[in-house]
Design an enzyme around this catalytic site. Sequence first.
Site, PDB file in Angstrom:
ATOM      1  N   SER A   1      48.931  38.888  49.207  1.00 20.77           N
ATOM      2  CA  SER A   1      48.290  38.291  48.038  1.00 20.77           C
ATOM      3  C   SER A   1      48.601  36.801  47.978  1.00 20.77           C
ATOM      4  O   SER A   1      49.682  36.360  48.399  1.00 20.77           O
ATOM      5  CB  SER A   1      48.849  38.971  46.785  1.00 20.77           C
ATOM      6  OG  SER A   1      48.514  38.232  45.635  1.00 20.77           O
TER       7      SER A   1
ATOM      8  N   LYS B   1      55.359  41.822  47.992  1.00 17.82           N
ATOM      9  CA  LYS B   1      54.407  41.351  49.015  1.00 17.82           C
ATOM     10  C   LYS B   1      55.112  40.397  49.983  1.00 17.82           C
ATOM     11  O   LYS B   1      54.935  40.497  51.199  1.00 17.82           O
ATOM     12  CB  LYS B   1      53.216  40.646  48.358  1.00 17.82           C
ATOM     13  CG  LYS B   1      52.310  41.568  47.566  1.00 17.82           C
ATOM     14  CD  LYS B   1      51.639  42.584  48.460  1.00 17.82           C
ATOM     15  CE  LYS B   1      50.783  43.564  47.678  1.00 17.82           C
ATOM     16  NZ  LYS B   1      50.323  44.716  48.472  1.00 17.82           N
TER      17      LYS B   1
ATOM     18  N   TYR C   1      56.250  42.461  41.758  1.00 17.80           N
ATOM     19  CA  TYR C   1      55.051  42.713  42.565  1.00 17.80           C
ATOM     20  C   TYR C   1      54.919  41.656  43.658  1.00 17.80           C
ATOM     21  O   TYR C   1      54.768  41.967  44.843  1.00 17.80           O
ATOM     22  CB  TYR C   1      53.800  42.723  41.675  1.00 17.80           C
ATOM     23  CG  TYR C   1      52.511  42.632  42.477  1.00 17.80           C
ATOM     24  CD1 TYR C   1      52.059  43.727  43.203  1.00 17.80           C
ATOM     25  CD2 TYR C   1      51.778  41.449  42.526  1.00 17.80           C
ATOM     26  CE1 TYR C   1      50.898  43.632  43.966  1.00 17.80           C
ATOM     27  CE2 TYR C   1      50.622  41.355  43.276  1.00 17.80           C
ATOM     28  CZ  TYR C   1      50.180  42.447  43.999  1.00 17.80           C
ATOM     29  OH  TYR C   1      49.048  42.355  44.756  1.00 17.80           O
TER      30      TYR C   1
HETATM   31  P1  NAD Z   1      43.928  49.885  43.787  1.00 19.59           P
HETATM   32  O1  NAD Z   1      44.996  50.309  42.855  1.00 19.59           O
HETATM   33  O2  NAD Z   1      42.519  50.048  43.355  1.00 19.59           O
HETATM   34  O3  NAD Z   1      44.104  50.639  45.188  1.00 19.59           O
HETATM   35  C1  NAD Z   1      45.364  50.998  45.699  1.00 19.59           C
HETATM   36  C2  NAD Z   1      45.264  52.449  46.179  1.00 19.59           C
HETATM   37  O4  NAD Z   1      46.511  52.833  46.738  1.00 19.59           O
HETATM   38  C3  NAD Z   1      44.946  53.426  45.063  1.00 19.59           C
HETATM   39  O5  NAD Z   1      43.882  54.259  45.472  1.00 19.59           O
HETATM   40  C4  NAD Z   1      46.242  54.231  44.891  1.00 19.59           C
HETATM   41  O6  NAD Z   1      45.990  55.543  44.485  1.00 19.59           O
HETATM   42  C5  NAD Z   1      46.835  54.131  46.291  1.00 19.59           C
HETATM   43  N1  NAD Z   1      48.305  54.235  46.383  1.00 19.59           N
HETATM   44  C6  NAD Z   1      49.243  53.495  45.734  1.00 19.59           C
HETATM   45  N2  NAD Z   1      50.483  53.850  46.136  1.00 19.59           N
HETATM   46  C7  NAD Z   1      50.316  54.832  47.069  1.00 19.59           C
HETATM   47  C8  NAD Z   1      51.203  55.593  47.867  1.00 19.59           C
HETATM   48  N3  NAD Z   1      52.526  55.443  47.787  1.00 19.59           N
HETATM   49  N4  NAD Z   1      50.672  56.505  48.724  1.00 19.59           N
HETATM   50  C9  NAD Z   1      49.340  56.677  48.822  1.00 19.59           C
HETATM   51  N5  NAD Z   1      48.458  55.991  48.106  1.00 19.59           N
HETATM   52  C10 NAD Z   1      48.930  55.077  47.223  1.00 19.59           C
HETATM   53  O7  NAD Z   1      44.231  48.373  44.193  1.00 19.59           O
HETATM   54  P2  NAD Z   1      43.330  47.334  44.983  1.00 19.59           P
HETATM   55  O8  NAD Z   1      42.903  46.285  44.038  1.00 19.59           O
HETATM   56  O9  NAD Z   1      42.316  48.044  45.802  1.00 19.59           O
HETATM   57  O10 NAD Z   1      44.442  46.684  45.918  1.00 19.59           O
HETATM   58  C11 NAD Z   1      44.661  47.117  47.248  1.00 19.59           C
HETATM   59  C12 NAD Z   1      45.811  46.334  47.845  1.00 19.59           C
HETATM   60  O11 NAD Z   1      45.498  44.938  47.808  1.00 19.59           O
HETATM   61  C13 NAD Z   1      47.136  46.488  47.086  1.00 19.59           C
HETATM   62  O12 NAD Z   1      48.195  46.513  48.024  1.00 19.59           O
HETATM   63  C14 NAD Z   1      47.204  45.236  46.243  1.00 19.59           C
HETATM   64  O13 NAD Z   1      48.512  44.872  45.931  1.00 19.59           O
HETATM   65  C15 NAD Z   1      46.535  44.221  47.154  1.00 19.59           C
HETATM   66  N6  NAD Z   1      45.965  43.079  46.423  1.00 19.59           N
HETATM   67  C16 NAD Z   1      45.056  43.306  45.439  1.00 19.59           C
HETATM   68  C17 NAD Z   1      44.525  42.238  44.732  1.00 19.59           C
HETATM   69  C18 NAD Z   1      43.525  42.463  43.610  1.00 19.59           C
HETATM   70  O14 NAD Z   1      43.260  41.524  42.863  1.00 19.59           O
HETATM   71  N7  NAD Z   1      42.924  43.640  43.463  1.00 19.59           N
HETATM   72  C19 NAD Z   1      44.907  40.934  45.057  1.00 19.59           C
HETATM   73  C20 NAD Z   1      45.823  40.741  46.082  1.00 19.59           C
HETATM   74  C21 NAD Z   1      46.340  41.839  46.771  1.00 19.59           C
HETATM   75  C1  UD1 Z   2      46.677  38.206  38.683  1.00 24.39           C
HETATM   76  C2  UD1 Z   2      48.127  38.400  39.024  1.00 24.39           C
HETATM   77  C3  UD1 Z   2      48.343  38.115  40.485  1.00 24.39           C
HETATM   78  C4  UD1 Z   2      47.435  38.989  41.337  1.00 24.39           C
HETATM   79  C5  UD1 Z   2      45.992  38.710  40.895  1.00 24.39           C
HETATM   80  C6  UD1 Z   2      45.000  39.541  41.631  1.00 24.39           C
HETATM   81  C7  UD1 Z   2      49.288  37.842  36.919  1.00 24.39           C
HETATM   82  C8  UD1 Z   2      50.228  36.892  36.241  1.00 24.39           C
HETATM   83  N1  UD1 Z   2      48.935  37.539  38.189  1.00 24.39           N
HETATM   84  O1  UD1 Z   2      46.381  36.896  38.981  1.00 24.39           O
HETATM   85  O2  UD1 Z   2      49.686  38.351  40.857  1.00 24.39           O
HETATM   86  O3  UD1 Z   2      47.595  38.688  42.698  1.00 24.39           O
HETATM   87  O4  UD1 Z   2      45.866  39.008  39.506  1.00 24.39           O
HETATM   88  O5  UD1 Z   2      45.148  40.884  41.273  1.00 24.39           O
HETATM   89  O6  UD1 Z   2      48.898  38.845  36.350  1.00 24.39           O
HETATM   90  N2  UD1 Z   2      42.363  35.302  32.092  1.00 24.39           N
HETATM   91  C9  UD1 Z   2      41.940  35.097  30.785  1.00 24.39           C
HETATM   92  N3  UD1 Z   2      41.766  36.183  29.984  1.00 24.39           N
HETATM   93  C10 UD1 Z   2      41.967  37.469  30.421  1.00 24.39           C
HETATM   94  C11 UD1 Z   2      42.394  37.668  31.766  1.00 24.39           C
HETATM   95  C12 UD1 Z   2      42.596  36.559  32.571  1.00 24.39           C
HETATM   96  O7  UD1 Z   2      41.742  33.952  30.355  1.00 24.39           O
HETATM   97  O8  UD1 Z   2      41.810  38.420  29.652  1.00 24.39           O
HETATM   98  C13 UD1 Z   2      42.516  34.122  32.976  1.00 24.39           C
HETATM   99  C14 UD1 Z   2      43.912  33.954  33.550  1.00 24.39           C
HETATM  100  O9  UD1 Z   2      44.702  33.157  32.716  1.00 24.39           O
HETATM  101  C15 UD1 Z   2      43.597  33.287  34.909  1.00 24.39           C
HETATM  102  C16 UD1 Z   2      42.236  33.871  35.291  1.00 24.39           C
HETATM  103  O10 UD1 Z   2      41.656  34.341  34.078  1.00 24.39           O
HETATM  104  O11 UD1 Z   2      43.448  31.898  34.735  1.00 24.39           O
HETATM  105  C17 UD1 Z   2      42.322  35.015  36.289  1.00 24.39           C
HETATM  106  O12 UD1 Z   2      43.214  35.993  35.785  1.00 24.39           O
HETATM  107  P1  UD1 Z   2      43.447  37.394  36.527  1.00 24.39           P
HETATM  108  O13 UD1 Z   2      42.142  38.037  36.814  1.00 24.39           O
HETATM  109  O14 UD1 Z   2      44.437  38.175  35.743  1.00 24.39           O
HETATM  110  O15 UD1 Z   2      44.061  36.989  37.954  1.00 24.39           O
HETATM  111  P2  UD1 Z   2      45.314  36.030  38.296  1.00 24.39           P
HETATM  112  O16 UD1 Z   2      45.934  35.473  37.090  1.00 24.39           O
HETATM  113  O17 UD1 Z   2      44.856  35.098  39.337  1.00 24.39           O
END
Ligand code: NAD
Ligand code: UD1
Length: 334
Positions: free
Chosen positions: A124, A152, A148
Amino acid sequence: MNILVTGGAGYIGSHTCVALLEAGHTVMVADNLCNSQAETLERVKQITGREITFYQIDVTDEAATNTVFASQSIDGVIHFAGLKAVGESVAKPLVYYYNNLVSTMVLAKACQKYGVKRFVFSSSATVYGENQVPFVESMPLLPSTNPYGESKAISERMLTDIAKANPDWSVALLRYFNPVGAHASGLIGEVPTGIPNNIMPYITQVAKGKLDKLRVFGNDYPTVDGTGVRDYIHVLDLAEGHVTALDKLTKGVHVYNLGTGHGISVLQLVKAFEEANDLHLPYEITARRPGDIAECYADASKAKRDWGWTAKRDLVDMCRDAWRFESVSKEPSP
Ligand code: NAD
Ligand code: UD1
């Protein structure tokens, strides 16, 4: 290739399954469904017309994970399975460290045992902390303010050491920026449990009338209009980045940003959402959210230079597809 996708029923994982299947790969999913539904995988099959082998297992369970590796010929692993709620990770650090670190170790051990040499890891942009934007892969990482983010950064370091000791491995550490949007079919998308933390699902629920208004967290940041700036990327572009990674990955450990390279403010996002979907979105400015940084966007040039990968979909696509999933589709029941 035969690809094991951990967390494949989740938001990014399910879109990546679609992209992998459409690129001709065979997909196996390992997911314990702690934050997803099995129905999502049925929808992936519906979209692609292809089969998926599903293992409902916890990938921190070494015996269960080894059973999958023993029964399948696996060419590569994409490890999405993880817990991702930042606030919850502060309240439950042990749960987050255990799940996110042990899963990575169990999978790496299984790869070693069964001779699997391709590993793609979901990292991330949070690992950059409050570095100077745009974030470049070569920057020294800053300590995270939450478990979290630390999970990572530690996983990245573990995989780097493991790859060094196994020089025939190919490891990609992919740093995602802010994935939003959904598949254009409206069949799969982001299904947050409870009130969303992330902005796009919050916006779509306001638009739907499930929530009264968006709270904009602060308008006194040193940004274009005072609101927080992020690099929003369409989840399908992100998904396709994984297919490219598998295809182009060479031996060693490689770090890549997956972002668009463009910073968008909260108010710019609100305006884009209103225009793309021809609706009005009520919002109010409130205090900053603790832990938020002013700006976070990628230098996205490395993936373009090395792999020829760039994000193709724009902000209008992201807003339209996110709204389609919320407004017209039948979400899998939580
Ligand atoms: P998500 O929660 O939708 O998907 C994660 C999946 O992993 C889920 O289906 C959950 O059931 C499964 N899971 C969790 N722990 C498990 C375990 N121990 N064994 C088996 N399955 C398990 O999340 P996502 O948004 O699809 O994110 C996927 C990956 O990307 C995560 O590692 C997350 O940290 C990373 N990531 C997400 C974002 C974001 O904004 N969504 C940003 C940066 C990184
Ligand atoms: C969040 C996580 C980050 C993670 C990323 C993607 C936090 C502090 N950080 O980041 O670790 O990698 O999601 O999953 O939670 N915002 C509003 N109103 C809302 C929600 C968000 O104004 O109700 C603003 C936030 O202040 C930010 C932007 O929207 O400026 C994006 O927010 P968000 O979607 O939560 O993502 P990140 O803050 O980038």
